[in-house]
Scaffold this active site. Structure first.
Site, PDB file in Angstrom:
ATOM      1  N   HIS A 171       1.159  -1.457   0.308  1.00  4.53           N
ATOM      2  CA  HIS A 171      -0.050   0.158   0.077  1.00  4.53           C
ATOM      3  C   HIS A 171       0.708   1.276   0.205  1.00  4.53           C
ATOM      4  CE1 HIS A 171      -3.270   2.617  -0.232  1.00  4.53           C
ATOM      5  NE2 HIS A 171      -2.430   3.428   1.023  1.00  4.53           N
TER       6      HIS A 171
ATOM      7  N   ARG B  39      -9.460 -10.355 -12.989  1.00  5.49           N
ATOM      8  CA  ARG B  39      -8.048 -10.277 -13.250  1.00  5.49           C
ATOM      9  C   ARG B  39      -7.263 -11.207 -12.657  1.00  5.49           C
ATOM     10  NH1 ARG B  39      -5.628  -7.565  -8.274  1.00  5.49           N
ATOM     11  NH2 ARG B  39      -3.836  -7.061  -9.574  1.00  5.49           N
ATOM     12  N   ARG B  40      -5.988 -11.168 -13.791  1.00  2.00           N
ATOM     13  CA  ARG B  40      -4.869 -12.126 -13.483  1.00  2.00           C
ATOM     14  C   ARG B  40      -5.320 -13.936 -14.492  1.00  2.00           C
ATOM     15  NH1 ARG B  40      -1.980 -10.723  -8.320  1.00  2.00           N
ATOM     16  NH2 ARG B  40      -0.316  -8.996  -9.147  1.00  2.00           N
TER      17      ARG B  40
ATOM     18  N   HIS C 265      -8.852  -0.074 -11.746  1.00  2.00           N
ATOM     19  CA  HIS C 265      -8.661   1.079 -10.555  1.00  2.00           C
ATOM     20  C   HIS C 265      -7.171   1.514 -10.695  1.00  2.00           C
ATOM     21  CE1 HIS C 265      -8.027   2.715  -6.832  1.00  2.00           C
ATOM     22  NE2 HIS C 265      -6.832   2.232  -6.385  1.00  2.00           N
ATOM     23  N   PHE C 266      -6.607   0.733 -10.636  1.00  2.00           N
ATOM     24  CA  PHE C 266      -4.676   1.253 -11.187  1.00  2.00           C
ATOM     25  C   PHE C 266      -4.216   1.515 -12.133  1.00  2.00           C
ATOM     26  CE2 PHE C 266      -4.415  -3.647 -10.685  1.00  2.00           C
ATOM     27  CZ  PHE C 266      -3.233  -3.707 -11.494  1.00  2.00           C
ATOM     28  N   HIS C 267      -5.227   1.108 -13.340  1.00  2.00           N
ATOM     29  CA  HIS C 267      -4.580   1.833 -14.325  1.00  2.00           C
ATOM     30  C   HIS C 267      -5.062   3.203 -14.108  1.00  2.00           C
ATOM     31  CE1 HIS C 267      -3.766  -2.096 -15.789  1.00  2.00           C
ATOM     32  NE2 HIS C 267      -2.622  -1.308 -17.278  1.00  2.00           N
TER      33      HIS C 267
ATOM     34  N   TYR D 111       1.773   4.543  -2.837  1.00  2.00           N
ATOM     35  CA  TYR D 111       1.940   6.599  -2.054  1.00  2.00           C
ATOM     36  C   TYR D 111       3.188   6.660  -2.602  1.00  2.00           C
ATOM     37  CZ  TYR D 111      -2.883   6.334  -0.681  1.00  2.00           C
ATOM     38  OH  TYR D 111      -4.215   5.574  -0.102  1.00  2.00           O
TER      39      TYR D 111
HETATM   40 FE1  HAS Z   1      -5.907   1.830  -4.595  1.00  2.00          FE
HETATM   41  C1  HAS Z   1      -5.731  -1.767  -4.853  1.00  2.00           C
HETATM   42  C2  HAS Z   1      -7.556   1.738  -2.325  1.00  2.00           C
HETATM   43  C3  HAS Z   1      -5.229   5.572  -4.070  1.00  2.00           C
HETATM   44  C4  HAS Z   1      -2.665   1.373  -6.433  1.00  2.00           C
HETATM   45  N1  HAS Z   1      -4.444   0.262  -5.799  1.00  2.00           N
HETATM   46  C5  HAS Z   1      -4.645  -1.147  -5.650  1.00  2.00           C
HETATM   47  C6  HAS Z   1      -3.797  -1.790  -6.675  1.00  2.00           C
HETATM   48  C7  HAS Z   1      -3.338  -0.940  -7.155  1.00  2.00           C
HETATM   49  C8  HAS Z   1      -3.490   1.003  -6.604  1.00  2.00           C
HETATM   50  C9  HAS Z   1      -1.964  -1.060  -7.770  1.00  2.00           C
HETATM   51  O1  HAS Z   1      -9.308  -0.070  -0.366  1.00  2.00           O
HETATM   52  C10 HAS Z   1      -3.847  -3.134  -6.981  1.00  2.00           C
HETATM   53  C11 HAS Z   1      -2.899  -4.277  -5.868  1.00  2.00           C
HETATM   54  C12 HAS Z   1      -2.895  -5.683  -6.389  1.00  2.00           C
HETATM   55  O2  HAS Z   1      -2.619  -5.701  -7.449  1.00  2.00           O
HETATM   56  O3  HAS Z   1      -4.075  -6.150  -6.141  1.00  2.00           O
HETATM   57  N2  HAS Z   1      -6.358   3.150  -2.893  1.00  2.00           N
HETATM   58  C13 HAS Z   1      -7.592   2.968  -2.330  1.00  2.00           C
HETATM   59  C14 HAS Z   1      -7.461   3.924  -1.385  1.00  2.00           C
HETATM   60  C15 HAS Z   1      -6.579   5.035  -2.627  1.00  2.00           C
HETATM   61  C16 HAS Z   1      -6.475   4.358  -2.951  1.00  2.00           C
HETATM   62  C17 HAS Z   1      -8.602   4.229  -0.710  1.00  2.00           C
HETATM   63  N3  HAS Z   1      -4.520   3.326  -5.826  1.00  2.00           N
HETATM   64  C18 HAS Z   1      -4.436   4.335  -5.452  1.00  2.00           C
HETATM   65  C19 HAS Z   1      -3.375   5.200  -5.808  1.00  2.00           C
HETATM   66  C20 HAS Z   1      -2.539   3.790  -6.256  1.00  2.00           C
HETATM   67  C21 HAS Z   1      -3.135   2.680  -6.514  1.00  2.00           C
HETATM   68  C22 HAS Z   1      -3.252   6.602  -5.391  1.00  2.00           C
HETATM   69  C23 HAS Z   1      -1.948   4.329  -7.048  1.00  2.00           C
HETATM   70  C24 HAS Z   1      -0.916   5.524  -8.193  1.00  2.00           C
HETATM   71  N4  HAS Z   1      -6.660   0.277  -3.788  1.00  2.00           N
HETATM   72  C25 HAS Z   1      -7.502   0.462  -2.144  1.00  2.00           C
HETATM   73  C26 HAS Z   1      -8.081  -0.900  -2.127  1.00  2.00           C
HETATM   74  C27 HAS Z   1      -7.182  -1.651  -3.285  1.00  2.00           C
HETATM   75  C28 HAS Z   1      -6.051  -1.225  -3.911  1.00  2.00           C
HETATM   76  C29 HAS Z   1      -8.640  -1.256  -0.881  1.00  2.00           C
HETATM   77  C30 HAS Z   1      -7.573  -3.614  -3.084  1.00  2.00           C
HETATM   78  C31 HAS Z   1      -8.523  -3.859  -3.903  1.00  2.00           C
HETATM   79  C32 HAS Z   1      -8.362  -5.562  -3.716  1.00  2.00           C
HETATM   80  O4  HAS Z   1      -9.448  -5.530  -3.198  1.00  2.00           O
HETATM   81  O5  HAS Z   1      -7.838  -5.908  -3.931  1.00  2.00           O
HETATM   82  C33 HAS Z   1      -6.969   6.406  -1.935  1.00  2.00           C
HETATM   83  O6  HAS Z   1      -5.810   6.930  -1.706  1.00  2.00           O
HETATM   84  C34 HAS Z   1      -7.801   7.182  -2.892  1.00  2.00           C
HETATM   85  C35 HAS Z   1      -7.761   8.713  -2.449  1.00  2.00           C
HETATM   86  C36 HAS Z   1      -7.963   9.818  -3.825  1.00  2.00           C
HETATM   87  C37 HAS Z   1      -8.769  10.809  -4.010  1.00  2.00           C
HETATM   88  C38 HAS Z   1      -8.839  11.151  -4.895  1.00  2.00           C
HETATM   89  C39 HAS Z   1      -8.673  13.080  -4.436  1.00  2.00           C
HETATM   90  C40 HAS Z   1      -8.797  13.496  -5.844  1.00  2.00           C
HETATM   91  C41 HAS Z   1      -7.521  14.677  -6.723  1.00  2.00           C
HETATM   92  C42 HAS Z   1      -7.808  15.027  -7.952  1.00  2.00           C
HETATM   93  C43 HAS Z   1      -8.222  16.824  -7.835  1.00  2.00           C
HETATM   94  C44 HAS Z   1      -8.622  17.019  -9.420  1.00  2.00           C
HETATM   95  C45 HAS Z   1      -8.259  18.379  -9.756  1.00  2.00           C
HETATM   96  C46 HAS Z   1      -8.771  18.804 -11.484  1.00  2.00           C
HETATM   97  C47 HAS Z   1      -8.131  19.462  -8.315  1.00  2.00           C
HETATM   98  C48 HAS Z   1      -9.934  11.213  -2.437  1.00  2.00           C
HETATM   99  C49 HAS Z   1      -6.500  14.619  -5.468  1.00  2.00           C
HETATM  100  C50 HAS Z   1     -10.013  19.674 -11.533  1.00  2.00           C
HETATM  101  C51 HAS Z   1     -10.098  20.037 -12.026  1.00  2.00           C
HETATM  102  C52 HAS Z   1     -11.597  20.277 -13.189  1.00  2.00           C
HETATM  103  C53 HAS Z   1     -11.555  20.421 -14.278  1.00  2.00           C
HETATM  104  C54 HAS Z   1     -12.613  19.827 -12.165  1.00  2.00           C
HETATM  105 CU    CU Z   2      -3.895  -0.229  -1.133  1.00  2.00          CU
END
Ligand code: HAS
Ligand code: CU
Length: 562
Positions: free
Chosen positions: A236, A452-453, A387-389, A240
């Site tokens: 995890h 997957r996989r 999700h991760f793509h 980050y």
């Molecule tokens: Fe995830 C699985 C939960 C973030 C990558 N994640 C994965 C895997 C990868 C991955 C690679 O709870 C698969 C691993 C594997 O091979 O099995 N993930 C989360 C949560 C977050 C999260 C709660 N993940 C990421 C990030 C990754 C990443 C970042 C890579 C860089 N993830 C999971 C969970 C799994 C998971 C479970 C397991 C699933 C399973 O069952 O296997 C949080 O950190 C996300 C928080 C993000 C936000 C978004 C904020 C938005 C922003 C953009 C603002 C936009 C602007 C533009 C300013 C709340 C900052 C605005 C302009 C306009 C015009 C509108």
């Molecule tokens: Cu995670």
């Protein structure tokens, strides 16, 4: 030669180095970045091939089938491309912040680099030789060739040595500037490598004490649950470790490019501090459906997962504030007037900005994944791959692309031309389209139960799962467009590194808005924060790991399924 003469003149004129980065620092950073691009090419190609093999468009060739390709794809992109690019980028940030490096840390940086390269060669060799088709998570009880694990260890040790070089520079700066905050980019870079070092302790433990002994035949059984838990303690924070360098660019570089300022120095530092504290005690959200961990400890780690969302929400807030203030300075009015004022024709902005847009649904998807009941629906399906793509493959990758368009010429003493900027815009568009096709298809067909996989299977023709076939076609189309985008990117990078006109590319670093408050000095209290980090880790993991060991089944023999 001409370029260094020009640089010299420039330096004389201004009385300061043309860029804070000296030639030697630039070489070190460029070595990392250029090899990361090689990994991008190989990893991208394997990604395309595995989609085509899985969809049945092409057969497996010379024994290199779906699992070999998928393993190479995951390792090359998720580990090698990211890590090398990140270390190159962080060395650049530190060079910009601190100026020329001392001889000792610079040497360490090179030792780290060559160890990483050696590790990568060993690991890639084993995967392509069909000795390690264990995917990038190398889950127990899968058993790869010992050289595969040794390669991983060498790679990680290399990163530790490079991290040591960075810690050393930071400590030197602090000693020479008591009572002062080191520059924001340096603070964020150090936070990122600290996160990496603490995280890799877990994966090093399972490799050294479980997987390598199993693979060498020193032990004949492995404790699966413990190994996976140590992996996700690392896995995890790993995500980050990819995200934070992109956030450094969002916080400190993007405001400059849009003609604005950093919204708040204190907010930026605090969000990074929160990432350090809350990135580790959350690994169970990858193991929600595994037996052997009690519901209580899963619940605790899910609550902590929801806490680690906060620094991302702070980042979103900060970006909106930066955009709005910059827009208003340029004459925008109303709540959304700024949208019209952004420099969309500048790839240095457009690519990271599209990355931010992707990150909105990506973050929402993460929140879905972390919710136990919903995880039951999506776990081990292509939804997670989707999700991760859009997290690492879009938000992070697009930010790195946009960054490379100024970083590579800067490191090479060249400049970004109009034409190459235009190629960058096209490349961003193709990445966006390819990723939209691919990740949407992954998300939807994941909800339809598509695992997957899972290699090409005869059951695809079964009427029950015939629904998945069009989604596979969409993924193959998306993957093809993505690969074209990679080729365009690498063409542009080659031009920027070796062909573009010589000159001095600016290192875009924004100033901070007139601060409402001063950044508190206790953000620099590293002893305290490292202590709190380990206290949270101990809280979230001690009891469940103790249960895992105490109630451990006899262990499983290693398996080679390929
Ligand atoms: Fe995830 C699985 C939960 C973030 C990558 N994640 C994965 C895997 C990868 C991955 C690679 O709870 C698969 C691993 C594997 O091979 O099995 N993930 C989360 C949560 C977050 C999260 C709660 N993940 C990421 C990030 C990754 C990443 C970042 C890579 C860089 N993830 C999971 C969970 C799994 C998971 C479970 C397991 C699933 C399973 O069952 O296997 C949080 O950190 C996300 C928080 C993000 C936000 C978004 C904020 C938005 C922003 C953009 C603002 C936009 C602007 C533009 C300013 C709340 C900052 C605005 C302009 C306009 C015009 C509108
Ligand atoms: Cu995670």
């Amino acid at each position: 030669n001409a370029i260094s003469k020009k640089l010299k003149e420039f330096e004389m004129e201004r009385g300061i180095p043309a860029t804070e980065l000296g030639v030697k620092e630039a070489k070190l950073a460029f070595a990392h970045v250029s090899f990361s691009l090689v990994a991008l090419l190989i990893g991208g190609l394997c990604g395309l091939l595995q989609t085509l093999v899985r969809t049945g468009v092409i057969p497996e060739i010379a024994g290199i089938g779906y699992y070999e390709l998928l393993t190479a794809h995951g390792l090359m992109l998720a580990i090698v491309f990211t890590t090398l690019f990140i270390f190159g980028l962080l060395f650049s940030f530190l060079g910009q912040s601190f100026g020329r490096f001392e001889e000792f840390p610079r040497r360490l940086g090179w030792v780290g680099f060559w160890l990483m390269m050696l590790g990568v060669v060993l690991v890639t060799w084993m995967v392509l030789a069909g000795e390690a088709s264990v995917l990038y998570t190398f889950y127990a009880p899968l058993k790869a060739h010992p050289v595969f694990y040794i390669g991983l260890v060498i790679f990680v040790v290399g990163t530790w040595i490079s991290s040591g070089a960075m810690f050393r520079m930071y400590a030197d700066y602090k000693r020479e500037h008591p009572g002062v905050h080191p520059p924001l980019q340096a603070y964020m870079s150090i936070m990122t490598v600290l996160l990496w070092v603490v995280a890799t302790l877990g994966v090093a433990a399972t490799i050294l004490f479980q997987l390598l002994p199993l693979s060498l035949g020193w032990t004949d059984k492995v404790g699966i649950e413990l190994s996976r838990t140590l992996f996700w303690y690392f896995g995890h924070p790993l995500v980050y470790f990819w995200l934070l360098p992109a956030y450094i660019v969002w916080y400190t570089v993007i405001p400059k490019i849009v003609g604005g300022k950093i919204f708040s120095d204190a907010l930026a530092r605090m969000s990074f501090l929160l990432f350090l504290l809350f990135s580790f005690p959350v690994g169970f959200h990858h193991q929600l459906l595994e037996p052997g961990i009690s519901a209580f400890w899963k619940y605790i780690q899910v609550v902590l997962t929801f806490l680690v969302i906060i620094p991302s929400l702070m980042t979103a807030f900060s970006m909106f504030a930066t955009f709005e203030l910059a827009g208003r300075r340029n004459g925008a009015t109303g709540l959304f007037g700024w949208i019209k004022k952004m420099p969309y024709r500048d790839v240095r902005f457009l690519a990271p900005f599209v990355g931010m847009l992707f990150f909105i649904p990506a973050g929402a998807g993460g929140v879905i994944n972390a919710s136990h009941q919903l995880n039951i629906v999506v776990h081990n399906t292509l939804w997670v791959t989707g999700h991760f793509h859009i997290t690492v493959g879009a938000a992070v990758a697009l930010t790195f692309f946009g960054t490379a368009y100024w970083l590579v010429p800067l490191l090479r003493g060249r400049t970004l031309t109009k034409q190459l900027n235009r190629i960058g815009l096209i490349q961003t568009a193709t990445w966006t389209i390819g990723m939209l096709f691919m990740s949407t298809a992954m998300h939807i067909s994941g909800l339809l139960g598509n695992p997957r996989r899972t290699g090409p299977a005869a059951y695809f023709k079964d009427s029950l799962v015939a629904d998945w076939i069009p989604y596979h076609a969409a993924m193959a189309i998306g993957g093809t467009i993505l690969f074209i985008s990679i080729l365009l990117f690498l063409f542009a990078m080659f031009q920027l590194a070796f062909r573009a006109p010589k000159g001095i590319e600016e290192f875009p670093v924004a100033e901070t808005e007139e601060a409402a408050m001063q950044t508190p000095l206790f953000f620099e209290n590293w002893k305290l924060w490292i202590f709190v980090t380990f206290a949270l880790i101990a809280f979230a993991y001690t009891v469940p790991i103790w249960h895992m060991i105490e109630n451990a089944p006899p262990g499983a023999p290693g398996w080679k399924l390929w």
